[in-house]
Write a protein that holds these residues in place. Sequence first.
Motif, PDB file in Angstrom:
ATOM      1  N   GLU A 134       0.835  -1.203   0.000  1.00  0.00           N
ATOM      2  CA  GLU A 134       0.000   0.000   0.000  1.00  0.00           C
ATOM      3  C   GLU A 134       0.864   1.245   0.000  1.00  0.00           C
ATOM      4  O   GLU A 134       1.840   1.329   0.727  1.00  0.00           O
ATOM      5  CB  GLU A 134      -0.865   0.050   1.261  1.00  0.00           C
ATOM      6  N   LYS A 153      -6.586   3.983  -4.952  1.00  0.00           N
ATOM      7  CA  LYS A 153      -7.371   4.161  -3.734  1.00  0.00           C
ATOM      8  C   LYS A 153      -8.364   5.314  -3.850  1.00  0.00           C
ATOM      9  O   LYS A 153      -9.349   5.346  -3.122  1.00  0.00           O
ATOM     10  CB  LYS A 153      -6.453   4.412  -2.539  1.00  0.00           C
ATOM     11  N   GLU A 158     -12.962   5.113   2.535  1.00  0.00           N
ATOM     12  CA  GLU A 158     -12.129   4.590   3.619  1.00  0.00           C
ATOM     13  C   GLU A 158     -12.651   3.249   4.119  1.00  0.00           C
ATOM     14  O   GLU A 158     -11.875   2.341   4.410  1.00  0.00           O
ATOM     15  CB  GLU A 158     -12.058   5.596   4.775  1.00  0.00           C
ATOM     16  N   GLU A 159     -13.945   3.116   4.214  1.00  0.00           N
ATOM     17  CA  GLU A 159     -14.536   1.853   4.659  1.00  0.00           C
ATOM     18  C   GLU A 159     -14.249   0.729   3.666  1.00  0.00           C
ATOM     19  O   GLU A 159     -13.916  -0.398   4.056  1.00  0.00           O
ATOM     20  CB  GLU A 159     -16.054   2.023   4.827  1.00  0.00           C
ATOM     21  N   GLU A 160     -14.326   1.033   2.378  1.00  0.00           N
ATOM     22  CA  GLU A 160     -14.027   0.033   1.355  1.00  0.00           C
ATOM     23  C   GLU A 160     -12.553  -0.369   1.382  1.00  0.00           C
ATOM     24  O   GLU A 160     -12.218  -1.543   1.205  1.00  0.00           O
ATOM     25  CB  GLU A 160     -14.407   0.554  -0.032  1.00  0.00           C
ATOM     26  N   ILE A 161     -11.690   0.595   1.629  1.00  0.00           N
ATOM     27  CA  ILE A 161     -10.256   0.305   1.725  1.00  0.00           C
ATOM     28  C   ILE A 161      -9.991  -0.657   2.875  1.00  0.00           C
ATOM     29  O   ILE A 161      -9.254  -1.644   2.728  1.00  0.00           O
ATOM     30  CB  ILE A 161      -9.440   1.613   1.875  1.00  0.00           C
ATOM     31  N   ARG A 162     -10.588  -0.406   4.034  1.00  0.00           N
ATOM     32  CA  ARG A 162     -10.409  -1.297   5.181  1.00  0.00           C
ATOM     33  C   ARG A 162     -10.955  -2.693   4.889  1.00  0.00           C
ATOM     34  O   ARG A 162     -10.351  -3.704   5.247  1.00  0.00           O
ATOM     35  CB  ARG A 162     -11.091  -0.710   6.416  1.00  0.00           C
ATOM     36  N   GLU A 163     -12.110  -2.762   4.219  1.00  0.00           N
ATOM     37  CA  GLU A 163     -12.725  -4.053   3.909  1.00  0.00           C
ATOM     38  C   GLU A 163     -11.882  -4.850   2.913  1.00  0.00           C
ATOM     39  O   GLU A 163     -11.698  -6.066   3.071  1.00  0.00           O
ATOM     40  CB  GLU A 163     -14.146  -3.857   3.365  1.00  0.00           C
ATOM     41  N   ARG A 165      -8.627  -4.566   2.459  1.00  0.00           N
ATOM     42  CA  ARG A 165      -7.443  -4.980   3.208  1.00  0.00           C
ATOM     43  C   ARG A 165      -7.762  -6.212   4.066  1.00  0.00           C
ATOM     44  O   ARG A 165      -6.999  -7.174   4.100  1.00  0.00           O
ATOM     45  CB  ARG A 165      -6.979  -3.816   4.088  1.00  0.00           C
ATOM     46  N   ARG A 166      -8.896  -6.190   4.739  1.00  0.00           N
ATOM     47  CA  ARG A 166      -9.291  -7.322   5.590  1.00  0.00           C
ATOM     48  C   ARG A 166      -9.463  -8.596   4.766  1.00  0.00           C
ATOM     49  O   ARG A 166      -8.957  -9.659   5.139  1.00  0.00           O
ATOM     50  CB  ARG A 166     -10.583  -7.002   6.336  1.00  0.00           C
ATOM     51  N   ARG A 167     -10.157  -8.505   3.639  1.00  0.00           N
ATOM     52  CA  ARG A 167     -10.417  -9.688   2.807  1.00  0.00           C
ATOM     53  C   ARG A 167      -9.124 -10.309   2.284  1.00  0.00           C
ATOM     54  O   ARG A 167      -8.976 -11.524   2.269  1.00  0.00           O
ATOM     55  CB  ARG A 167     -11.304  -9.324   1.612  1.00  0.00           C
ATOM     56  N   HIS A 176       2.070  -8.307   3.800  1.00  0.00           N
ATOM     57  CA  HIS A 176       1.543  -6.948   3.752  1.00  0.00           C
ATOM     58  C   HIS A 176       2.701  -5.974   3.969  1.00  0.00           C
ATOM     59  O   HIS A 176       3.503  -6.126   4.873  1.00  0.00           O
ATOM     60  CB  HIS A 176       0.496  -6.774   4.855  1.00  0.00           C
TER      61      HIS A 176
END
Length: 181
Positions: A134, A153, A158-163, A165-167, A176
Motif C-alpha cells: 500500500e 485508492k 475509507e470503509e471500502e479500503i479497510r474491507e 485490506r481485511r479480505r 503486507h
Amino acid sequence: MEISARGFLDERTMRAVQALALFGKAEPKKAFRHRVFCYAFLAALMVLFAILLWEELFFAIACPICAAFCLIGILLFYYTYCIAPRRAHTKSPLANAENLYVFGEDALTVTTQGVDGFYANETRPYTMLTKLTESAEFFFLYLDKIHIYPVEKATLSEEEIREIRRRILENSNVRHQICRY
C-alpha cells in the motif's frame, strides 16, 4: 458485498510500479535523490583518489574506472525511474487501458478494457495473491514478483479500503507492506 475500484494503465501508474520495484517502501523522489547523491559522491571520491595517488599505477587506472561505473549508475537510475515509464507507456499496446476491479468475498475479478476494442476478464481467488503493498495512492496486488495489479485508492471510500485490506489479509500466505509515501 462486492466492492468496485478502478485502475488505469497510464504513465503515472507505470511510474508508481517502477518506483516500487526500484525503491521499495522508501519515498521514490527522496530515494532517487539519495542514490544519485551517493553515486556522485563515490565518483568524486574515486577521482580524488586517482589524483592523489597518481604515482601508484593501480589507483591511477582503477579509480577512474570506478568513477565511470558510478556515473553509469546515475544514468541507469535516471533512465529506469524517469524515462523508462514514459517509454513503456508510449509503446505499450495496453497504454491508457482501464482496469475494473471487483472485490468479492473470496475472489478478485479484473476486467480490462483497452483501446482498439481490447477486452479481457479474469477471476483470481485471494489465495493466489502473494503480497499486498500500500502507498497513499495505490494498492499493489501481487500475483507473483512480476504480475501486479495497481488499484487506485481514490476510487474507494475509507470503509471500502479497510474491507479490501481485511479480505486480502485473511489469507496467511499474503505478505503486507506499507510504503511511507
